[in-house]
Structures are given as C-alpha cells and as structure tokens.
Design a protein around this motif. Structure first.
Motif, PDB file in Angstrom:
ATOM      1  N   ARG A   1       2.268   1.711  -3.292  1.00  0.00           N
ATOM      2  CA  ARG A   1       1.095   2.387  -4.480  1.00  0.00           C
ATOM      3  C   ARG A   1       0.847   3.754  -4.052  1.00  0.00           C
ATOM      4  O   ARG A   1       0.668   4.502  -5.195  1.00  0.00           O
ATOM      5  CB  ARG A   1      -0.063   1.588  -4.240  1.00  0.00           C
ATOM      6  CG  ARG A   1      -1.270   2.082  -5.297  1.00  0.00           C
ATOM      7  CD  ARG A   1      -2.592   1.312  -5.105  1.00  0.00           C
ATOM      8  NE  ARG A   1      -3.304   1.849  -6.080  1.00  0.00           N
ATOM      9  CZ  ARG A   1      -4.040   2.980  -6.054  1.00  0.00           C
ATOM     10  NH1 ARG A   1      -3.853   3.931  -5.325  1.00  0.00           N
ATOM     11  NH2 ARG A   1      -4.780   3.371  -7.315  1.00  0.00           N
ATOM     12  N   ARG A   2       0.735   3.960  -3.014  1.00  0.00           N
ATOM     13  CA  ARG A   2       0.461   5.466  -2.665  1.00  0.00           C
ATOM     14  C   ARG A   2       1.785   6.562  -2.827  1.00  0.00           C
ATOM     15  O   ARG A   2       1.381   7.518  -3.275  1.00  0.00           O
ATOM     16  CB  ARG A   2       0.251   5.486  -0.991  1.00  0.00           C
ATOM     17  CG  ARG A   2       0.202   7.066  -0.409  1.00  0.00           C
ATOM     18  CD  ARG A   2      -1.119   7.653  -1.026  1.00  0.00           C
ATOM     19  NE  ARG A   2      -2.244   7.202  -0.926  1.00  0.00           N
ATOM     20  CZ  ARG A   2      -3.404   7.914  -1.211  1.00  0.00           C
ATOM     21  NH1 ARG A   2      -3.431   9.149  -1.387  1.00  0.00           N
ATOM     22  NH2 ARG A   2      -4.553   7.221  -1.291  1.00  0.00           N
ATOM     23  N   THR A   3       2.848   5.931  -2.657  1.00  0.00           N
ATOM     24  CA  THR A   3       4.204   6.874  -3.288  1.00  0.00           C
ATOM     25  C   THR A   3       3.993   6.775  -4.698  1.00  0.00           C
ATOM     26  O   THR A   3       4.287   8.124  -5.190  1.00  0.00           O
ATOM     27  CB  THR A   3       5.363   5.907  -2.589  1.00  0.00           C
ATOM     28  OG1 THR A   3       5.414   5.740  -1.490  1.00  0.00           O
ATOM     29  CG2 THR A   3       6.580   6.984  -3.218  1.00  0.00           C
TER      30      THR A   3
ATOM     31  N   GLU B   1      -5.422   1.466  -0.886  1.00  0.00           N
ATOM     32  CA  GLU B   1      -4.649   0.794  -0.101  1.00  0.00           C
ATOM     33  C   GLU B   1      -5.134   0.033   1.269  1.00  0.00           C
ATOM     34  O   GLU B   1      -4.555  -1.013   1.245  1.00  0.00           O
ATOM     35  CB  GLU B   1      -3.909   2.011   0.732  1.00  0.00           C
ATOM     36  CG  GLU B   1      -2.908   2.849  -0.359  1.00  0.00           C
ATOM     37  CD  GLU B   1      -3.660   3.696  -1.338  1.00  0.00           C
ATOM     38  OE1 GLU B   1      -3.085   4.311  -2.157  1.00  0.00           O
ATOM     39  OE2 GLU B   1      -4.828   3.918  -1.103  1.00  0.00           O
TER      40      GLU B   1
ATOM     41  N   TRP C   1      -7.949   6.567   0.894  1.00  0.00           N
ATOM     42  CA  TRP C   1      -7.308   5.460   1.088  1.00  0.00           C
ATOM     43  C   TRP C   1      -7.921   4.005   0.777  1.00  0.00           C
ATOM     44  O   TRP C   1      -7.524   2.956   1.238  1.00  0.00           O
ATOM     45  CB  TRP C   1      -6.541   5.453   2.544  1.00  0.00           C
ATOM     46  CG  TRP C   1      -5.692   6.478   2.757  1.00  0.00           C
ATOM     47  CD1 TRP C   1      -6.082   7.630   3.066  1.00  0.00           C
ATOM     48  CD2 TRP C   1      -4.338   6.485   2.906  1.00  0.00           C
ATOM     49  NE1 TRP C   1      -4.785   8.823   3.244  1.00  0.00           N
ATOM     50  CE2 TRP C   1      -3.871   7.758   2.769  1.00  0.00           C
ATOM     51  CE3 TRP C   1      -3.336   5.436   2.493  1.00  0.00           C
ATOM     52  CZ2 TRP C   1      -2.381   8.195   2.944  1.00  0.00           C
ATOM     53  CZ3 TRP C   1      -1.997   5.831   2.329  1.00  0.00           C
ATOM     54  CH2 TRP C   1      -1.722   7.239   2.665  1.00  0.00           C
TER      55      TRP C   1
ATOM     56  N   PHE D   1       1.285   6.738  -6.448  1.00  0.00           N
ATOM     57  CA  PHE D   1       0.347   7.687  -6.620  1.00  0.00           C
ATOM     58  C   PHE D   1       0.494   9.352  -6.600  1.00  0.00           C
ATOM     59  O   PHE D   1       0.030  10.259  -7.316  1.00  0.00           O
ATOM     60  CB  PHE D   1      -1.122   7.532  -5.765  1.00  0.00           C
ATOM     61  CG  PHE D   1      -2.105   8.233  -5.996  1.00  0.00           C
ATOM     62  CD1 PHE D   1      -3.045   8.221  -6.993  1.00  0.00           C
ATOM     63  CD2 PHE D   1      -2.448   9.055  -4.700  1.00  0.00           C
ATOM     64  CE1 PHE D   1      -4.438   8.756  -7.067  1.00  0.00           C
ATOM     65  CE2 PHE D   1      -3.792   9.967  -4.770  1.00  0.00           C
ATOM     66  CZ  PHE D   1      -4.504   9.803  -6.204  1.00  0.00           C
ATOM     67  N   ILE D   2       1.320   9.486  -5.517  1.00  0.00           N
ATOM     68  CA  ILE D   2       1.661  10.994  -5.272  1.00  0.00           C
ATOM     69  C   ILE D   2       2.746  11.641  -6.277  1.00  0.00           C
ATOM     70  O   ILE D   2       2.508  12.347  -6.739  1.00  0.00           O
ATOM     71  CB  ILE D   2       2.499  11.224  -3.875  1.00  0.00           C
ATOM     72  CG1 ILE D   2       1.398  10.732  -2.719  1.00  0.00           C
ATOM     73  CG2 ILE D   2       2.904  12.201  -3.617  1.00  0.00           C
ATOM     74  CD1 ILE D   2       1.774  10.479  -1.342  1.00  0.00           C
TER      75      ILE D   2
ATOM     76  N   ALA E   1       0.886  -1.029   0.016  1.00  0.00           N
ATOM     77  CA  ALA E   1      -0.061   0.115  -0.110  1.00  0.00           C
ATOM     78  C   ALA E   1       1.002   1.270   0.157  1.00  0.00           C
ATOM     79  O   ALA E   1       0.527   2.230  -0.757  1.00  0.00           O
ATOM     80  CB  ALA E   1      -0.974  -0.084   1.210  1.00  0.00           C
ATOM     81  N   ALA E   2       2.115   1.391   0.659  1.00  0.00           N
ATOM     82  CA  ALA E   2       2.775   2.267   0.818  1.00  0.00           C
ATOM     83  C   ALA E   2       3.404   2.648  -0.579  1.00  0.00           C
ATOM     84  O   ALA E   2       3.632   3.609  -0.837  1.00  0.00           O
ATOM     85  CB  ALA E   2       3.817   2.170   1.866  1.00  0.00           C
TER      86      ALA E   2
END
Length: 386
Positions: free
Chosen positions: A195-197, A274, A271, A199-200, A192-193
């Motif tokens: 993917r979020r990174t 994630e 979220w 995404f940012i 999840a981290a």
C-alpha cells in the motif's frame, strides 16, 4: 462429485450468520460514532464509537476464514467447473440483484439527503463512474471479493488437493499459534509495504472504488480465506482455533488497544493506515481462536431458530444497509438520546428486514435472485403419487 459428506459444522454456520448480522449494529452504531459517515447524529457517543471500532477490527477477517473453510469443503464435493459456477452464483447473483434493487435507490436517496443531486451534472465522467463504483458496490464489497477469491482459488485449491494426495493430512505436524502470529505479522507488513509503495508511486489509484475492492481488499483478506481452507484440510490447525487460548484472548485485547491508540493518535498523512493493517491482520488471527472456541462451546448444536437466521442472514444483511441509512437520515434527527436511537434503529431495521425476508420467500423469482440458489425441481412421479 464426492459421495462423502462431512458432518455438519453447526457452530461455523452460526458464527457466519452472527458475523453477517453484526453488520446491522455495526452500521447503526456508525451513525452515532465519531466517524464521519453518510449520516451522523448531532452528538456522537464514545461507547458506540468503541463498540463500532471493536466490530470493525475483527469481523470480516473471521468471516473470510469461515468462507475459505466452506469453499474448500465444497471444492472437494463438486467438479472444478461446477464448483466455480455454484460458488459464483451463490454470491454473484445476490450482489447483482442488490445493485439495482437496493444500492441504486440508496445512492439516489443519499444524493438528496446530502444535497448533491443538483451538482451531479458538474462531475467529470470518471468522477461519476468512481462515485457509482463506491456507492453501488457499497456494503456488497465482500461478495465481489468472494467472486475474485473463488476464481483465483480454482488454481490454488487444485494445487492444494494434488499435494494432499501425496501426504496424509491427518499426520500433518502440529501448528503453533506463535508461528502463525509471526507469519501474519509478516503478511501485515507486506500488505502495508504494498500500500505504501502504491501511495508513493500512484496515490490516486487508492481512491478508485473498483481497484480498492478487487485488488486491495482481496489482497488483505486472501490470507484469511486460505487459512480457512487449510483449517478444513488440517485437523491440527482446526483444533488450534477451536481450543480456547488465554494468550489469543489477551493478545486480541492488546491488539484492540493498539488499534484504538492508532485511531486516536495516528495521522492519515503518515503511517496510520499501514499500522492499522498490521494490527488488524494479527488481531484477526487471534480473534479466529476467540470466536471459534466460544462458538464451538456455545453454538455447536442444531436449532430451528438458529437455522432460520442462518438461512436469512445474507438477505437481512443485503437489505439492512438502505434501511439503516433511511433511519439515520429521517428518524435519527427526531431522537435526542443516542442509546434510545440505537435501540430504535435495531428494532426498525431488523423488524422490517425480517418482514421483507418472509415476503421474498413467497416470491420464487426473488428467492432465487437473493440467494443464488435455483429452485429445487420436484420429481413428477412423486408429485403425482402425492
């Protein structure tokens, strides 16, 4: 090549076939669910949505555990290059065959069903490429992921084998489900981290079909693939999955409830995705125990009928998707009842898929292209003697 052949794991063969064939009711129920798909019924069904969500939440995680298990078993049987060639042929050739014969006609059909055929020329070069990447790979994505995992495993499995020669796998310490659960929670949070990174920093890449299949899907399923390989090596780990666990059953139920709540109240701009990955990572682990223990108790036997569907499962899965979309586009609108439509869809897709399977068995070139297995060469002396 190793001369030692391990005993046949009938229950794992059966589970793998059933998981593959579950793709049929999964995609047919998708037509009647609240999820937006290529084709949808006029009125969605809540219970078919629930059924669809349940299959989606665990099916492929368990499938990749079994794939990892059999992959490592074959790794011990063949020399390294031979193993890679055999594994890639078994999944790569059917995938490459299905693209021109199945998913390309499916893509063309959908362009007319959705009324987008006339606007195709207005798309940019990248948009055309990306649309083709999503649509032509389509339901074949797991075959592409298996090619990637097989290639990566050439090094990983070699390291595992070298370490195994230094210690006795039979004397490996017992593994607890609690420890595995904590590991998979951390793996889910780590994914999840990542993917979020992305995404940012570069959100548009997450919409790229090939990046999604080759990178993101591979990263998510590699823990399950490796878990399967470790289960082959470590009898204690295998026993952990084949022994029924009330905790895993209850945990899987609670995880599915959390999955549904996230689907209902989560936001894609926040979220939700994630959270879903963390939930399905852990639920997938617990469902390995649920599915393996049930399969070991109910499916661990040899049967000609089961063997038939084990052999037919990949072909049926490959052809079911365009058949499902055809049914959804041209037949579903004429059936008012969702339940009747779902049942008719199963009969339509499975019936035609089995007929096509029987036809392809009688055409050697198609049999090879859809299985990746070269024809068995007969001994000329035996043939003459016969």
């Amino acid at each position: 090549m190793s001369s030692v052949t391990p005993p046949r794991e009938y229950f794992l063969d059966s589970i793998r076939a059933w998981l593959m064939l579950l793709g049929i009711p999964f995609h047919i129920s998708l037509i009647y669910s609240t999820h937006t798909w290529h084709v949808n019924s006029a009125e969605p069904s809540w219970w078919l949505t629930l059924f669809n969500d349940f299959i989606h939440a665990f099916r492929m995680q368990v499938f990749f555990v079994i794939s990892g298990y059999f992959s490592y078993m074959l790794f011990l049987r063949y020399p390294l290059k031979r193993w890679w060639k055999v594994r890639v042929e078994r999944v790569g050739i059917p995938m490459l065959t299905a693209i021109p014969l199945l998913t390309l006609p499916q893509f063309i059909m959908l362009q007319y069903v959705k009324g987008k055929a006339d606007s195709w020329h207005t798309l940019s070069g990248y948009d055309k490429y990306n649309a083709l990447a999503w649509e032509l790979i389509s339901h074949l994505w797991f075959l592409l992921v298996l090619v990637v995992l097989t290639t990566v495993s050439m090094w990983v499995f070699t390291q595992m084998k070298n370490r195994l020669t230094q210690s006795d796998a039979a004397s490996s310490p017992a593994v607890s489900m609690t420890k595995l659960t904590l590991i998979f929670i951390l793996l889910g949070v780590g994914y999840a981290a990542v993917r979020r990174t992305i995404f940012i920093l570069y959100p548009s890449i997450l919409s790229d079909g090939m990046f999604n299949f080759i990178v993101m899907q591979t990263l998510f399923y590699v823990p399950f693939f490796m878990l399967g390989a470790l289960a082959f090596i470590n009898p204690n780990l295998k026993a952990l999955f084949t022994t029924p666990s009330r905790g895993c059953t209850i945990g899987a139920g609670l995880a599915f409830a959390a999955y549904l709540l996230n689907q209902r109240y989560g936001s894609g701009d926040a979220w939700m995705y994630e959270t879903e990955y963390v939930i399905t990572m852990v639920m997938g682990l617990w469902m390995v125990n649920v599915v393996f223990s049930l399969g070991h108790r109910l499916l661990n036997f040899q049967s000609a009928r089961v063997t038939y569907f084990v052999n037919a499962s990949l072909f049926i899965y490959l052809v079911h998707h365009p058949l499902t979309l055809f049914f959804g586009a041209y037949i579903t609108p004429h059936i008012s009842s969702n339940l009747l439509g779902f049942l008719c869809g199963l009969l339509f897709v499975v019936g035609i898929a089995v007929i096509l399977y029987e036809i392809h068995l009688r055409i050697p070139v198609l049999k090879f292209l859809f299985s990746g297995k070269p024809p068995v060469k007969q001994d000329k002396n035996k043939a003459v003697a016969g």
